[in-house]
Scaffold this motif. Sequence first.
Motif, short mmCIF file in Angstrom:
data_model
loop_
_atom_site.label_atom_id
_atom_site.label_comp_id
_atom_site.label_asym_id
_atom_site.label_seq_id
_atom_site.Cartn_x
_atom_site.Cartn_y
_atom_site.Cartn_z
N MET A 1 13.44 0.81 20.50
CA MET A 1 12.28 0.67 19.60
C MET A 1 11.95 2.02 18.95
O MET A 1 11.66 2.09 17.75
N ASP A 2 11.99 3.08 19.75
CA ASP A 2 11.70 4.41 19.21
C ASP A 2 12.72 4.81 18.14
O ASP A 2 12.38 5.42 17.13
N GLU A 3 14.00 4.44 18.38
CA GLU A 3 15.04 4.75 17.40
C GLU A 3 14.81 3.97 16.10
O GLU A 3 15.04 4.51 15.01
N PHE A 4 14.35 2.73 16.24
CA PHE A 4 14.08 1.90 15.06
C PHE A 4 12.96 2.50 14.23
O PHE A 4 13.04 2.60 13.00
N ILE A 5 11.88 2.93 14.91
CA ILE A 5 10.74 3.54 14.21
C ILE A 5 11.15 4.85 13.57
O ILE A 5 10.78 5.16 12.43
N GLU A 6 11.95 5.64 14.31
CA GLU A 6 12.38 6.93 13.78
C GLU A 6 13.29 6.75 12.56
O GLU A 6 13.25 7.55 11.62
N ARG A 7 14.09 5.70 12.57
CA ARG A 7 15.04 5.47 11.48
C ARG A 7 14.34 5.05 10.19
O ARG A 7 14.66 5.54 9.10
N TYR A 8 13.39 4.12 10.32
CA TYR A 8 12.77 3.57 9.12
C TYR A 8 11.39 4.17 8.82
O TYR A 8 10.91 4.07 7.70
N GLY A 9 10.75 4.75 9.82
CA GLY A 9 9.43 5.34 9.62
C GLY A 9 8.32 4.36 9.92
O GLY A 9 8.39 3.18 9.53
N ALA A 10 7.30 4.83 10.62
CA ALA A 10 6.21 3.95 11.04
C ALA A 10 5.45 3.36 9.85
O ALA A 10 5.06 2.19 9.86
N GLU A 11 5.26 4.17 8.81
CA GLU A 11 4.51 3.69 7.64
C GLU A 11 5.27 2.58 6.92
O GLU A 11 4.68 1.59 6.48
N ARG A 12 6.58 2.73 6.79
CA ARG A 12 7.38 1.69 6.14
C ARG A 12 7.38 0.41 6.95
O ARG A 12 7.31 -0.69 6.39
N ILE A 13 7.47 0.55 8.26
CA ILE A 13 7.44 -0.63 9.13
C ILE A 13 6.10 -1.34 9.02
O ILE A 13 6.02 -2.57 8.95
N TRP A 14 5.01 -0.55 8.98
CA TRP A 14 3.68 -1.15 8.82
C TRP A 14 3.58 -1.88 7.49
O TRP A 14 3.10 -3.02 7.43
N ALA A 15 4.02 -1.26 6.39
CA ALA A 15 3.95 -1.89 5.07
C ALA A 15 4.80 -3.15 5.03
O ALA A 15 4.37 -4.18 4.48
N ALA A 16 5.99 -3.10 5.63
CA ALA A 16 6.85 -4.28 5.67
C ALA A 16 6.22 -5.40 6.48
O ALA A 16 6.32 -6.58 6.11
N THR A 17 5.56 -5.04 7.56
CA THR A 17 4.88 -6.04 8.39
C THR A 17 3.77 -6.73 7.62
O THR A 17 3.62 -7.96 7.67
N VAL A 18 2.97 -5.95 6.89
CA VAL A 18 1.87 -6.51 6.10
C VAL A 18 2.41 -7.46 5.04
O VAL A 18 1.92 -8.59 4.88
N VAL A 19 3.45 -7.03 4.33
CA VAL A 19 4.03 -7.87 3.28
C VAL A 19 4.64 -9.13 3.89
O VAL A 19 4.45 -10.24 3.36
N LEU A 20 5.36 -8.99 4.99
CA LEU A 20 6.00 -10.14 5.63
C LEU A 20 4.97 -11.16 6.10
O LEU A 20 5.14 -12.37 5.90
N LEU A 21 3.89 -10.68 6.71
CA LEU A 21 2.85 -11.60 7.18
C LEU A 21 2.18 -12.31 6.01
O LEU A 21 1.94 -13.52 6.06
N ALA A 22 1.88 -11.55 4.93
CA ALA A 22 1.23 -12.16 3.77
C ALA A 22 2.12 -13.22 3.13
O ALA A 22 1.65 -14.32 2.80
N VAL A 23 3.39 -12.91 2.97
CA VAL A 23 4.33 -13.87 2.37
C VAL A 23 4.51 -15.08 3.28
O VAL A 23 4.55 -16.23 2.80
N SER A 24 4.58 -14.85 4.58
CA SER A 24 4.77 -15.95 5.52
C SER A 24 3.59 -16.91 5.50
O SER A 24 3.76 -18.14 5.50
N VAL A 25 2.37 -16.35 5.49
CA VAL A 25 1.18 -17.20 5.45
C VAL A 25 1.12 -17.98 4.15
O VAL A 25 0.84 -19.19 4.13
N ALA A 26 1.41 -17.31 3.02
CA ALA A 26 1.38 -17.98 1.73
C ALA A 26 2.44 -19.07 1.64
O ALA A 26 2.18 -20.18 1.14
N LEU A 27 3.63 -18.80 2.16
CA LEU A 27 4.71 -19.79 2.14
C LEU A 27 4.39 -20.98 3.02
O LEU A 27 4.59 -22.14 2.63
#
Length: 374
Positions: free
Chosen positions: A1-27
């Motif tokens: 998990m730490d390697e995943f966060i270090e690779r992509y960055g915590a902020e990018r993961i957070w932004a992707a999570t927000v977008v994914l949740l919003a799209v999933s709920v809308a879909l």
Amino acid sequence: MDEFIERYGAERIWAATVVLLAVSVALAASLFYQSVYVELIWQYYWGPVVADAHGWSCIAWADGQQIHCSNAGANAGPTAEPGYTFVSYAGYIPTLVLMAIGVLFLVRRLEIERYRAGFFALFPFMLFGGALRVVEDTSVAAYRETGELMMGLPWIGFLISPLIYFTVALLTVLAVVVAVWLDRTDRVSGYEYPLAAIGTAYLTLTLAYLGYASTQPYADFHPLLLVTTLVGATLATAVTWLLIGRFAPEINRGTEYMGVVVIWAHAVDGVANVIGLDWATAFGLEHNLTPKHPINGAIVDITGSVLPPNVVDAIGAAWPFLLVKLVAATFVVWVFNEEIFDEQPRFAILMLITVVAVGLGPGTRDMLRATFGV
């Protein structure tokens, strides 16, 4: 998990999570309209907002017409009531946590320091949030008189809980960015000064509008209720703080005087509920307020069922809510010890701000709602 966060960055993961949740709920709402949108999103999230905007105690779906339950037929579909439920809490709390993480990333990116100064500078914003909510209450009062909303849907919904939290958060973030820019360009000696000034301006304009509304037929003004709430909350905070200092001084070593703000914020909420739910008529209102949160509603119901009716008539049923708020606030102050501030100062301050806002926002709203008779 730490390697995943270090690779992509915590902020990018957070932004992707927000977008994914919003799209999933809308879909999901589009593909399963009845079961997801109507029976979940509308019934527990948007329906209560629409009902609250009109001042209705119950709203029926009625094939999308969204009408008062008294005007709906037997097969009008799901119904909703203003306020919160445990189902809505299950959605709001994770959303609030996700939003708080985003704000934490913003604070880190802006490289804000002097966290404690920022905490006190944000205090006017916490009062502003509750006062802004009362603007919508005056809209409901005006609707009863004229049959027209002060602001049309969905826009008026952004002044209703929980959407108002996002509205206030956005205005606060804008103020923080402006304040930091003024500080970085050497126009001020510290970001906390323009930040507090902007928050005070927000609050002043909102109170000015409420003052104007009090001159209209649909509102009123009860200054004694306002004074009693503030004095009662201050006394409750003073007693609690003195007891902490006398018997458990280690509780406030981490927060120091920020702990006073935390306890006072929740004392305001507690006292406002006690006065509004049990004693509003004693201050000139036509009727006492009704609880809008399941927790204080449950406390009132339990107290009313346990104590004899003549005791409830004499001392009311809402007073245990004040004790619960004081105990909970003291527990929070104790949890935020010196170690947390040494290791994670940004996180600690952000969480304290959230705790204060959660108490002072509803508390200010209940206090001003009763003060202006809306």
